[in-house]
Design a protein around this motif. Structure first.
Motif, short mmCIF file in Angstrom:
data_model
loop_
_atom_site.label_atom_id
_atom_site.label_comp_id
_atom_site.label_asym_id
_atom_site.label_seq_id
_atom_site.Cartn_x
_atom_site.Cartn_y
_atom_site.Cartn_z
N VAL A 1 3.22 -8.40 2.78
CA VAL A 1 2.92 -9.06 1.50
C VAL A 1 4.20 -9.58 0.87
O VAL A 1 4.32 -10.76 0.51
N SER A 2 5.19 -8.68 0.70
CA SER A 2 6.50 -9.07 0.18
C SER A 2 7.45 -7.89 0.24
O SER A 2 7.01 -6.74 0.36
N LYS A 3 8.73 -8.16 0.11
CA LYS A 3 9.72 -7.08 0.09
C LYS A 3 9.56 -6.24 -1.17
O LYS A 3 9.77 -5.01 -1.13
N ASP A 4 9.22 -6.87 -2.28
CA ASP A 4 9.02 -6.11 -3.52
C ASP A 4 7.82 -5.18 -3.39
O ASP A 4 7.86 -4.03 -3.86
N ALA A 5 6.75 -5.66 -2.76
CA ALA A 5 5.57 -4.82 -2.56
C ALA A 5 5.92 -3.63 -1.68
O ALA A 5 5.48 -2.49 -1.92
N PHE A 6 6.73 -3.87 -0.67
CA PHE A 6 7.19 -2.80 0.21
C PHE A 6 7.96 -1.74 -0.58
O PHE A 6 7.70 -0.54 -0.45
N TRP A 7 8.91 -2.19 -1.38
CA TRP A 7 9.74 -1.25 -2.14
C TRP A 7 8.90 -0.44 -3.12
O TRP A 7 9.04 0.79 -3.21
N ASP A 8 8.02 -1.15 -3.84
CA ASP A 8 7.21 -0.45 -4.85
C ASP A 8 6.23 0.52 -4.20
O ASP A 8 5.98 1.61 -4.75
N PHE A 9 5.70 0.16 -3.04
CA PHE A 9 4.79 1.06 -2.33
C PHE A 9 5.54 2.28 -1.81
O PHE A 9 5.05 3.41 -1.88
N LYS A 10 6.74 2.05 -1.31
CA LYS A 10 7.57 3.17 -0.83
C LYS A 10 7.86 4.14 -1.98
O LYS A 10 7.78 5.37 -1.81
N GLU A 11 8.20 3.60 -3.14
CA GLU A 11 8.45 4.45 -4.31
C GLU A 11 7.21 5.27 -4.66
O GLU A 11 7.31 6.45 -4.99
N ALA A 12 6.05 4.62 -4.60
CA ALA A 12 4.80 5.32 -4.94
C ALA A 12 4.50 6.43 -3.94
O ALA A 12 4.07 7.53 -4.33
N LEU A 13 4.73 6.17 -2.65
CA LEU A 13 4.48 7.20 -1.63
C LEU A 13 5.32 8.45 -1.88
O LEU A 13 4.86 9.57 -1.64
N TYR A 14 6.54 8.24 -2.35
CA TYR A 14 7.47 9.36 -2.57
C TYR A 14 7.36 9.97 -3.96
O TYR A 14 8.05 10.95 -4.26
N SER A 15 6.53 9.44 -4.80
CA SER A 15 6.44 9.91 -6.19
C SER A 15 5.86 11.31 -6.26
O SER A 15 5.15 11.78 -5.36
N THR A 16 6.15 11.99 -7.35
CA THR A 16 5.63 13.36 -7.55
C THR A 16 4.11 13.38 -7.58
O THR A 16 3.49 14.38 -7.19
N LYS A 17 3.51 12.30 -8.03
CA LYS A 17 2.05 12.26 -8.14
C LYS A 17 1.38 12.17 -6.78
O LYS A 17 0.33 12.79 -6.56
N TRP A 18 1.96 11.44 -5.86
CA TRP A 18 1.26 11.13 -4.62
C TRP A 18 1.82 11.81 -3.38
O TRP A 18 1.10 11.95 -2.38
N HIS A 19 3.08 12.22 -3.40
CA HIS A 19 3.65 12.77 -2.17
C HIS A 19 3.14 14.18 -1.92
O HIS A 19 3.30 15.07 -2.75
N PRO A 20 2.52 14.41 -0.76
CA PRO A 20 1.96 15.74 -0.46
C PRO A 20 3.02 16.70 0.06
O PRO A 20 4.15 16.30 0.37
N GLU A 21 2.65 17.95 0.17
CA GLU A 21 3.49 18.92 0.87
C GLU A 21 3.64 18.46 2.31
O GLU A 21 2.70 17.87 2.87
N GLU A 22 4.77 18.72 2.92
CA GLU A 22 5.01 18.20 4.27
C GLU A 22 4.00 18.74 5.29
O GLU A 22 3.73 18.09 6.31
N THR A 23 3.43 19.91 5.02
CA THR A 23 2.45 20.47 5.95
C THR A 23 1.05 19.90 5.73
O THR A 23 0.15 20.15 6.52
N ASP A 24 0.87 19.15 4.64
CA ASP A 24 -0.42 18.53 4.33
C ASP A 24 -0.36 17.08 4.81
O ASP A 24 0.33 16.24 4.22
N ASP A 25 -1.10 16.79 5.88
CA ASP A 25 -1.00 15.48 6.52
C ASP A 25 -1.88 14.43 5.83
O ASP A 25 -2.65 13.72 6.47
N LYS A 26 -1.72 14.30 4.52
CA LYS A 26 -2.57 13.40 3.74
C LYS A 26 -2.39 11.94 4.10
O LYS A 26 -3.33 11.14 3.98
N PHE A 27 -1.18 11.57 4.50
CA PHE A 27 -0.91 10.16 4.78
C PHE A 27 -1.64 9.65 6.02
O PHE A 27 -1.60 8.45 6.30
#
Length: 272
Positions: free
Chosen positions: A159-185
């Motif tokens: 889509v765009s480099k900005d979309a990539f960056w913003d999505f990456k930030e969201a994946l790592y955010s406290t709200k969305w990032h799961p425990e590493e043992t939880d394979d939510k992604f």
């Protein structure tokens, strides 16, 4: 009673007894045949089940099979197999290589703490950033979330480099990032739910189709080889390299985890 009649009676009794024994023998034989047939069927069923299980076990998994897919690369990529992703201003003289695994909790902590500083540096043209996605945690922890998230990041990059960056930030955010043992992604629906918090990706049907179809699955596998085969001695995430040398925090071993340590390490690398 005459002797003849007595003998005839005895003969008749013997015949009846013989006939009864033959009838019982036939009955017993029939039972044995039924049991044997049942046992053969059971053995065949078990053998068939084992054979099916073996066959299923020998079938390649989805991601193993994806290695043979035709490579489809996202937009905004260059290099071998289009796995080079450069972010920031073209005018920046030096490039910082950043290695991250989407399931990595240390990467999430880094992005939450230092991520805004990195973004500001890129906007200021202090350096460019080459993103390298890793997927080794899928093997270490079991699962497929790292690969699936990297593929979804490819969909955002398309889509765009900005979309990539913003999505990456969201994946790592406290709200969305799961425990590493939880394979939510591994769940496409969960990734799309996160993406709907990103303006460019919200209800973006083309992006969502790419995620669901696994359009960039093969690309994600190729991208992760850049981590696996790196020549800088990088073995974990997050890791950073500039001018062929790893950038470390105050301990001299691991990546900087605070803004102060990061700024000190990067400024030193830029001068070097």
């Amino acid at each position: 009673m005459s002797q003849r009649n007595s003998q005839a009676a005895k003969t008749a009794a013997r015949e009846r007894l013989r006939a009864e024994r033959e009838r019982q023998a036939k009955k017993d034989k029939a039972k044995r045949q039924v049991k044997v047939a049942g046992a053969v069927v059971a053995v065949l069923a078990i053998a068939g089940g084992i054979g099916f299980a073996v066959m299923q076990g020998n079938k390649p998994g989805y991601w193993e099979a994806a290695k043979d897919d035709k490579l489809v690369a996202p937009e905004n990529t260059t290099g071998k197999n289009n796995t080079t992703v450069i972010l920031g201003k073209d005018s920046a003289k030096k490039t910082l290589i950043a290695y991250e695994d989407s399931r990595c909790p240390v990467c999430a902590a880094f992005e939450q703490t230092v991520g805004p500083t990195v973004k500001k540096d890129l906007d200021d043209g202090k350096y460019k950033l080459q993103y390298v996605g890793a997927t080794f945690l899928d093997k270490n922890l079991q699962g497929e979330g790292s690969k699936n998230a990297l593929s979804a990041l490819g969909s955002a990059l398309n889509v765009s480099k900005d979309a990539f960056w913003d999505f990456k930030e969201a994946l790592y955010s406290t709200k969305w990032h799961p425990e590493e043992t939880d394979d939510k992604f591994k769940d496409d629906a969960y990734l799309i739910k996160i993406a709907n918090t990103v303006p460019e990706l919200k209800n973006n049907s083309a992006f969502q189709k790419d995620v669901k179809d696994g359009t960039f699955d093969k690309w994600a596998l190729e991208m992760s080889k850049n981590f696996d085969d790196n020549k800088y001695g990088v073995q974990g995430t997050p890791s950073f390299v500039m001018d062929g040398k790893q950038i470390t925090g105050s301990d001299g071993k691991t990546a900087p985890s605070t803004v102060a340590d990061y700024n000190t390490a990067v400024d030193k690398a830029l001068k070097g």
